[in-house]
Scaffold this motif. Structure first.
Motif, PDB file in Angstrom:
ATOM      1  N   VAL A  46      -5.277  -3.397  11.418  1.00  9.36           N
ATOM      2  CA  VAL A  46      -5.042  -2.186  12.191  1.00  9.36           C
ATOM      3  C   VAL A  46      -4.738  -1.045  11.224  1.00  9.36           C
ATOM      4  O   VAL A  46      -3.954  -1.222  10.288  1.00  9.36           O
ATOM      5  CB  VAL A  46      -3.835  -2.367  13.140  1.00  9.36           C
ATOM      6  N   THR A  47      -5.356   0.092  11.459  1.00 11.89           N
ATOM      7  CA  THR A  47      -5.066   1.280  10.663  1.00 11.89           C
ATOM      8  C   THR A  47      -4.223   2.228  11.499  1.00 11.89           C
ATOM      9  O   THR A  47      -4.559   2.522  12.645  1.00 11.89           O
ATOM     10  CB  THR A  47      -6.362   1.991  10.216  1.00 11.89           C
ATOM     11  N   ILE A  48      -3.136   2.677  10.922  1.00 14.55           N
ATOM     12  CA  ILE A  48      -2.286   3.683  11.577  1.00 14.55           C
ATOM     13  C   ILE A  48      -2.485   4.988  10.827  1.00 14.55           C
ATOM     14  O   ILE A  48      -2.210   5.086   9.628  1.00 14.55           O
ATOM     15  CB  ILE A  48      -0.797   3.283  11.550  1.00 14.55           C
ATOM     16  N   ASP A  49      -2.963   5.989  11.549  1.00 13.19           N
ATOM     17  CA  ASP A  49      -3.118   7.323  10.978  1.00 13.19           C
ATOM     18  C   ASP A  49      -1.903   8.136  11.402  1.00 13.19           C
ATOM     19  O   ASP A  49      -1.795   8.570  12.551  1.00 13.19           O
ATOM     20  CB  ASP A  49      -4.410   7.966  11.490  1.00 13.19           C
TER      21      ASP A  49
ATOM     22  N   VAL B 236      -1.656  -4.330   8.515  1.00 11.50           N
ATOM     23  CA  VAL B 236      -1.587  -2.908   8.857  1.00 11.50           C
ATOM     24  C   VAL B 236      -1.822  -2.052   7.619  1.00 11.50           C
ATOM     25  O   VAL B 236      -1.253  -2.297   6.558  1.00 11.50           O
ATOM     26  CB  VAL B 236      -0.221  -2.554   9.489  1.00 11.50           C
ATOM     27  N   ILE B 237      -2.670  -1.058   7.798  1.00 15.10           N
ATOM     28  CA  ILE B 237      -2.913  -0.069   6.751  1.00 15.10           C
ATOM     29  C   ILE B 237      -2.360   1.261   7.244  1.00 15.10           C
ATOM     30  O   ILE B 237      -2.713   1.723   8.334  1.00 15.10           O
ATOM     31  CB  ILE B 237      -4.420   0.094   6.469  1.00 15.10           C
TER      32      ILE B 237
ATOM     33  N   ALA C  96       7.931   4.762   8.417  1.00 13.68           N
ATOM     34  CA  ALA C  96       6.974   3.843   9.044  1.00 13.68           C
ATOM     35  C   ALA C  96       7.048   2.460   8.397  1.00 13.68           C
ATOM     36  O   ALA C  96       6.977   1.433   9.093  1.00 13.68           O
ATOM     37  CB  ALA C  96       5.560   4.409   8.944  1.00 13.68           C
ATOM     38  N   THR C  97       7.213   2.420   7.091  1.00  7.24           N
ATOM     39  CA  THR C  97       7.328   1.136   6.389  1.00  7.24           C
ATOM     40  C   THR C  97       8.537   0.353   6.895  1.00  7.24           C
ATOM     41  O   THR C  97       8.428  -0.840   7.196  1.00  7.24           O
ATOM     42  CB  THR C  97       7.444   1.361   4.862  1.00  7.24           C
ATOM     43  N   GLN C  98       9.662   1.016   7.012  1.00 12.57           N
ATOM     44  CA  GLN C  98      10.877   0.336   7.485  1.00 12.57           C
ATOM     45  C   GLN C  98      10.711  -0.193   8.905  1.00 12.57           C
ATOM     46  O   GLN C  98      11.237  -1.249   9.243  1.00 12.57           O
ATOM     47  CB  GLN C  98      12.081   1.293   7.419  1.00 12.57           C
ATOM     48  N   GLN C  99       9.983   0.533   9.721  1.00 13.54           N
ATOM     49  CA  GLN C  99       9.773   0.101  11.101  1.00 13.54           C
ATOM     50  C   GLN C  99       8.799  -1.072  11.183  1.00 13.54           C
ATOM     51  O   GLN C  99       8.930  -1.944  12.039  1.00 13.54           O
ATOM     52  CB  GLN C  99       9.263   1.262  11.960  1.00 13.54           C
ATOM     53  N   LEU C 100       7.818  -1.089  10.294  1.00 13.56           N
ATOM     54  CA  LEU C 100       6.766  -2.113  10.336  1.00 13.56           C
ATOM     55  C   LEU C 100       7.173  -3.439   9.694  1.00 13.56           C
ATOM     56  O   LEU C 100       6.710  -4.504  10.121  1.00 13.56           O
ATOM     57  CB  LEU C 100       5.501  -1.594   9.651  1.00 13.56           C
ATOM     58  N   LEU C 101       7.977  -3.408   8.662  1.00 12.52           N
ATOM     59  CA  LEU C 101       8.292  -4.622   7.892  1.00 12.52           C
ATOM     60  C   LEU C 101       8.753  -5.817   8.730  1.00 12.52           C
ATOM     61  O   LEU C 101       8.339  -6.943   8.443  1.00 12.52           O
ATOM     62  CB  LEU C 101       9.311  -4.317   6.793  1.00 12.52           C
ATOM     63  N   PRO C 102       9.571  -5.639   9.752  1.00 15.13           N
ATOM     64  CA  PRO C 102       9.982  -6.816  10.529  1.00 15.13           C
ATOM     65  C   PRO C 102       8.840  -7.490  11.297  1.00 15.13           C
ATOM     66  O   PRO C 102       8.989  -8.617  11.754  1.00 15.13           O
ATOM     67  CB  PRO C 102      11.011  -6.257  11.517  1.00 15.13           C
ATOM     68  N   TYR C 103       7.709  -6.818  11.447  1.00 12.61           N
ATOM     69  CA  TYR C 103       6.646  -7.323  12.313  1.00 12.61           C
ATOM     70  C   TYR C 103       5.359  -7.720  11.594  1.00 12.61           C
ATOM     71  O   TYR C 103       4.726  -8.698  11.975  1.00 12.61           O
ATOM     72  CB  TYR C 103       6.308  -6.277  13.384  1.00 12.61           C
TER      73      TYR C 103
ATOM     74  N   GLU D 237      -7.143   3.068   2.665  1.00 14.14           N
ATOM     75  CA  GLU D 237      -8.248   2.866   3.597  1.00 14.14           C
ATOM     76  C   GLU D 237      -8.639   1.390   3.564  1.00 14.14           C
ATOM     77  O   GLU D 237      -8.333   0.682   2.607  1.00 14.14           O
ATOM     78  CB  GLU D 237      -9.453   3.721   3.193  1.00 14.14           C
ATOM     79  N   ALA D 238      -9.354   0.935   4.585  1.00 14.48           N
ATOM     80  CA  ALA D 238      -9.751  -0.475   4.655  1.00 14.48           C
ATOM     81  C   ALA D 238     -10.602  -0.875   3.447  1.00 14.48           C
ATOM     82  O   ALA D 238     -10.473  -1.982   2.930  1.00 14.48           O
ATOM     83  CB  ALA D 238     -10.511  -0.747   5.941  1.00 14.48           C
ATOM     84  N   CYS D 239     -11.427   0.040   2.967  1.00 14.39           N
ATOM     85  CA  CYS D 239     -12.321  -0.285   1.842  1.00 14.39           C
ATOM     86  C   CYS D 239     -11.613  -0.261   0.495  1.00 14.39           C
ATOM     87  O   CYS D 239     -12.068  -0.895  -0.455  1.00 14.39           O
ATOM     88  CB  CYS D 239     -13.516   0.651   1.833  1.00 14.39           C
TER      89      CYS D 239
END
Length: 174
Positions: A20-23, A129-130, A149-156, A164-166
């Motif tokens: 998943v990419t989060i912009d 997640v990117i 955003a990093t702090q929010q994402l780390l637990p999940y 980018e994906a590439c």
């Protein structure tokens, strides 16, 4: 890219349900933002004289901040009393959308944080997640927003990346 049995090119990155990419730019608040430097209301840009300060505030054109977010700060090392910020806030209250202490970057971080706070971070459980890396000048994303955003994402997340994906930079693998 890979090819399937019929020779067609298959984008495995796009097919991956776990990637998943989060912009972060999608959470940008486009309300105009500006700054107000208190230096202009100080004697010689350094000294707060209450009577002069109040008089200058009374004569100042506050309508220029109509509907905007306004960051209030002082660019000099002057000692500014808390009541002075309160007086400025009182004058801005009828014009500005909201008043912040600090410069545009400070309020930009706070506005992003507010919008991102509404995000259901648990929906990224066990995903790769990117955090999209490039932002435009029209919708700048401060570094602090990436930290938030990093702090929010780390637990999940199972994996967190930047870019980018590439071409991404791995940040975390759980």
């Amino acid at each position: 890219m890979a090819t399937d049995t019929q020779g067609e090119i298959v984008n495995k990155v796009k097919q991956s349900e776990k990637l998943v990419t989060i912009d972060l730019q999608e959470y940008f608040d486009s309300t105009p933002r500006t700054e107000l430097d208190l230096k202009q209301f100080l004697f010689k840009g350094m000294i707060l004289k209450e009577d002069d300060f109040r008089e200058q505030l009374e004569n100042f054109d506050w309508s220029q901040f109509e509907g905007q977010y306004v960051g209030v700060y002082c660019s000099t090392d002057a000692i500014i009393s808390k009541w002075a910020y309160m007086l400025v806030g009182q004058h801005l209250a009828t014009h500005a959308k909201e008043v912040f202490k600090g410069k545009v970057d400070d309020m930009l971080y706070e506005l992003y944080r507010r919008n991102l706070k509404e995000l259901n971070w648990s929906s990224y459980q066990d995903k790769f997640v990117i955090l999209k890396g490039c932002s435009s000048k029209e919708k700048p994303v401060p570094e602090g927003v990436y930290l938030y955003a990093t702090q929010q994402l780390l637990p999940y997340v199972k994996k967190l990346m930047y870019g980018e994906a590439c071409s991404n930079v791995p940040v975390y693998r759980g």
